[in-house]
Design an enzyme around this catalytic site. Structure first.
Site, PDB file in Angstrom:
ATOM      1  N   ASP A 104       0.875  -1.166   0.000  1.00 46.80           N
ATOM      2  CA  ASP A 104       0.000   0.000   0.000  1.00 46.80           C
ATOM      3  C   ASP A 104       0.921   1.227   0.000  1.00 46.80           C
ATOM      4  O   ASP A 104       1.342   1.687  -1.056  1.00 46.80           O
ATOM      5  CB  ASP A 104      -0.895  -0.115   1.237  1.00 46.80           C
ATOM      6  CG  ASP A 104      -1.937   0.979   1.334  1.00 46.80           C
ATOM      7  OD1 ASP A 104      -2.247   1.589   0.308  1.00 46.80           O
ATOM      8  OD2 ASP A 104      -2.444   1.225   2.436  1.00 46.80           O
ATOM      9  N   ARG A 166     -10.790 -12.629   6.119  1.00 48.16           N
ATOM     10  CA  ARG A 166      -9.543 -13.204   5.591  1.00 48.16           C
ATOM     11  C   ARG A 166      -9.800 -14.498   4.831  1.00 48.16           C
ATOM     12  O   ARG A 166      -9.086 -14.831   3.896  1.00 48.16           O
ATOM     13  CB  ARG A 166      -8.576 -13.535   6.740  1.00 48.16           C
ATOM     14  CG  ARG A 166      -7.976 -12.335   7.436  1.00 48.16           C
ATOM     15  CD  ARG A 166      -6.803 -12.810   8.299  1.00 48.16           C
ATOM     16  NE  ARG A 166      -6.419 -11.836   9.305  1.00 48.16           N
ATOM     17  CZ  ARG A 166      -5.578 -10.822   9.102  1.00 48.16           C
ATOM     18  NH1 ARG A 166      -5.051 -10.641   7.910  1.00 48.16           N
ATOM     19  NH2 ARG A 166      -5.271  -9.984  10.075  1.00 48.16           N
TER      20      ARG A 166
HETATM   21  P1  IMP Z   1       1.785  -0.487   3.857  1.00 44.28           P
HETATM   22  O1  IMP Z   1       0.974   0.791   3.891  1.00 44.28           O
HETATM   23  O2  IMP Z   1       2.278  -0.792   2.466  1.00 44.28           O
HETATM   24  O3  IMP Z   1       2.879  -0.434   4.887  1.00 44.28           O
HETATM   25  O4  IMP Z   1       0.807  -1.654   4.245  1.00 44.28           O
HETATM   26  C1  IMP Z   1       0.624  -2.031   5.574  1.00 44.28           C
HETATM   27  C2  IMP Z   1      -0.354  -3.166   5.729  1.00 44.28           C
HETATM   28  O5  IMP Z   1      -1.655  -2.617   5.683  1.00 44.28           O
HETATM   29  C3  IMP Z   1      -0.372  -4.269   4.669  1.00 44.28           C
HETATM   30  O6  IMP Z   1       0.572  -5.274   4.883  1.00 44.28           O
HETATM   31  C4  IMP Z   1      -1.776  -4.812   4.878  1.00 44.28           C
HETATM   32  O7  IMP Z   1      -1.785  -5.753   5.926  1.00 44.28           O
HETATM   33  C5  IMP Z   1      -2.566  -3.594   5.266  1.00 44.28           C
HETATM   34  N1  IMP Z   1      -3.357  -3.089   4.129  1.00 44.28           N
HETATM   35  C6  IMP Z   1      -3.037  -2.119   3.251  1.00 44.28           C
HETATM   36  N2  IMP Z   1      -4.014  -1.929   2.345  1.00 44.28           N
HETATM   37  C7  IMP Z   1      -4.981  -2.843   2.663  1.00 44.28           C
HETATM   38  C8  IMP Z   1      -6.258  -3.161   2.079  1.00 44.28           C
HETATM   39  O8  IMP Z   1      -6.737  -2.610   1.089  1.00 44.28           O
HETATM   40  N3  IMP Z   1      -6.963  -4.158   2.706  1.00 44.28           N
HETATM   41  C9  IMP Z   1      -6.502  -4.823   3.800  1.00 44.28           C
HETATM   42  N4  IMP Z   1      -5.315  -4.550   4.365  1.00 44.28           N
HETATM   43  C10 IMP Z   1      -4.561  -3.568   3.803  1.00 44.28           C
END
Ligand code: IMP
Ligand code: MG
Length: 177
Positions: A104, A166
């Site tokens: 993300d 999940r």
């Molecule tokens: P980051 O922002 O790339 O550090 O993502 C952190 C974590 O947020 C990811 O590993 C996911 O577990 C969770 N995450 C981010 N986007 C989503 C989404 O659209 N659905 C569910 N979990 C999400």
């Protein structure tokens, strides 16, 4: 009608997910031929993807798991991450493929890559099921990518909303009423 059909709209169906996983498995099998691969899955979101991907790879594969918990800055990760579960063996000298559900902002992935790099593996690559490029803050190189998706909060196939959904075999979005 299943309970979730009142709440979730389909984004990527089960057959499409499974055929992509097989394609990634074939590619990884070719790229790592003759080497021993260690898949490092990230808890909890990657577990369904990890287990399908591992079975789509025709090589000797070791499985490891890392658990991380992000400190939130509002409703977004601050990039500061706490390790809640560490791998069970030394990672030095191994060929590591980090397996994650979604990139993300990229901050979690960057933390994990820095952490694993410090253990001096023989190689370190990244495989993610989903990428949301609209929200990227920290550009990480993704070596194997399942799907690029729009900036919507998705659930299913490991991804949760407040620990729910999940176990859906597909990826969907929460229906906004
Ligand atoms: P980051 O922002 O790339 O550090 O993502 C952190 C974590 O947020 C990811 O590993 C996911 O577990 C969770 N995450 C981010 N986007 C989503 C989404 O659209 N659905 C569910 N979990 C999400
Ligand atoms: Mg996750």
């Amino acid at each position: 009608m299943h309970f979730h059909e009142r709440e979730i709209d389909l984004v990527i169906d089960e057959a499409t997910l499974q055929s992509k996983v097989r394609e990634l498995g074939l590619q990884i099998t070719r790229d790592y031929a003759g080497r021993e691969l260690t898949l490092v899955g990230v808890l909890k979101g990657s577990i369904f993807f990890l287990s399908d991907l591992a079975r789509a790879i025709d090589l000797p594969v070791r499985l490891e798991l890392m658990g991380v918990s992000s400190y939130l800055d509002g409703n977004e990760t601050s990039g500061e991450v706490r390790i809640t579960h560490d791998v069970s063996a030394p990672m030095g000298g191994r060929h590591l493929l980090l397996v994650e559900d979604i990139v993300d902002t990229g901050l979690t992935m960057q933390f994990l890559l820095d952490n694993l790099k410090a253990r001096q593996p023989a190689s370190l690559k990244v495989c993610v099921l989903l990428e949301k490029p609209a929200r990227t803050k920290c550009k990480v190189t993704i070596d194997y990518r399942g799907f690029v998706i729009e900036d919507r909060f998705v659930v299913g196939y490991g991804l949760d909303f407040a620990e729910k959904y999940r176990n859906l075999p597909f990826v969907g979005v929460m229906r906004s009423e």
